[in-house]
Design an enzyme around this catalytic site. Structure first.
Site, PDB file in Angstrom:
ATOM      1  N   SER A 161       0.444  -0.169   9.905  1.00 53.20           N
ATOM      2  CA  SER A 161       0.636   0.178   8.499  1.00 53.20           C
ATOM      3  C   SER A 161      -0.314  -0.662   7.666  1.00 53.20           C
ATOM      4  O   SER A 161      -0.716  -1.764   8.067  1.00 53.20           O
ATOM      5  CB  SER A 161       2.079  -0.119   8.077  1.00 53.20           C
ATOM      6  OG  SER A 161       2.240  -0.069   6.668  1.00 53.20           O
ATOM      7  N   TYR A 176       9.324  -6.019   7.880  1.00 56.14           N
ATOM      8  CA  TYR A 176       8.479  -4.897   8.282  1.00 56.14           C
ATOM      9  C   TYR A 176       7.002  -5.296   8.239  1.00 56.14           C
ATOM     10  O   TYR A 176       6.244  -5.032   9.174  1.00 56.14           O
ATOM     11  CB  TYR A 176       8.731  -3.705   7.357  1.00 56.14           C
ATOM     12  CG  TYR A 176       7.913  -2.482   7.680  1.00 56.14           C
ATOM     13  CD1 TYR A 176       8.292  -1.633   8.717  1.00 56.14           C
ATOM     14  CD2 TYR A 176       6.765  -2.174   6.950  1.00 56.14           C
ATOM     15  CE1 TYR A 176       7.543  -0.494   9.014  1.00 56.14           C
ATOM     16  CE2 TYR A 176       6.015  -1.051   7.234  1.00 56.14           C
ATOM     17  CZ  TYR A 176       6.408  -0.209   8.271  1.00 56.14           C
ATOM     18  OH  TYR A 176       5.657   0.901   8.565  1.00 56.14           O
TER      19      TYR A 176
END
Length: 248
Positions: free
Chosen positions: A139, A152
């Site tokens: 990501s 995350y």
């Protein structure tokens, strides 16, 4: 350009829905035999049926990426040419409110799980003497941060560094390892948020002034899976509409 994908076997984790299912459909459309892996057997059956109804080849694989025995069972005896390490979860909390269980759940799935599956697949690639391609879905939050997503972001940053380390070790076995780093991609899970005032404000910070769509990732994924990207390994490829290079 991507004709060499045809006839290869691709394992896609987290493939029962969302981007994982999209990636599985994409590879099947290019002639790969796709193994759709996730924990939900019923959802996998539906996904595989949809792919085969279009003429593709798809097989369900029940898999918990965070469990080493489950990974071993799911990959044993299979000849896998392409791995898409897509399984992942996110918990949105302020860092001071993150519990130990929250941390363990995210890290076990996003980092430990990716490593376990990559390791198992790479071992059989090495033992069979066949080249292979591994794509870890990271990501842009592994490269920059956003509020309330500390765990995350940490997991995706670690995934990118892991990708580079594996690329170095496994290049001698003709195994390429790369990370695909999506920006904000519209899915069923986030569509309602991006319709809110806060969501619209975030979109305005993206230089292209729009959310990405799943098919905006197609070219990059196919490049990293195919011989078109045969000299690419250890890369972290961002597909984000310019979000990473926007001003702070």
């Amino acid at each position: 350009m991507f004709d060499d994908i045809a006839g290869k076997t691709a394992l896609v984790t987290g493939a029962s829905s969302g981007l994982g299912l999209h990636f599985a459909e994409l590879l099947a459309d290019h002639g790969a035999k796709v193994l759709l892996a996730a924990r939900r057997a019923d959802a996998l059956d539906v996904a595989c049926a949809a792919i085969t109804a279009k003429g593709g080849s798809a097989e369900p694989v029940v898999l918990d990426v965070s469990d080493a025995q489950s990974v071993m069972t799911a990959t044993s005896g299979r000849s896998i040419d392409i791995l898409i390490n897509n399984a992942g979860i996110s918990i949105a909390k302020r860092a001071m409110d993150v519990g130990e269980t929250d941390w363990d759940d995210v890290i076990d799935t996003n980092l430990k799980g990716s490593f376990l599956v990559a390791q198992a697949v790479a071992r059989q690639m090495r033992d069979s003497g066949r080249p292979g391609a591994i794509v870890n879905i990271a990501s842009i939050l592994g490269l920059r941060v956003a509020g309330n997503l500390s765990v995350y972001a940490a997991s995706k940053a670690a995934s990118i560094q892991m990708t580079k380390a594996l690329a170095v070790e496994w290049a001698r076995h003709s195994i390429r390892v790369n990370a695909l780093c999506p920006g904000y991609i519209e899915t069923d899970l986030n569509r309602d948020f991006f319709a809110t005032e806060d969501g619209q404000a975030l979109i305005r910070r993206i230089p292209q002034r729009r959310l990405g769509q799943p098919d905006d990732l197609d070219g990059a994924l196919l490049l990293l899976c195919s011989d078109a990207g045969r000299y690419i390994t250890g890369a972290a490829l961002a597909v984000d509409g310019g979000h990473l290079v926007s001003s702070l």
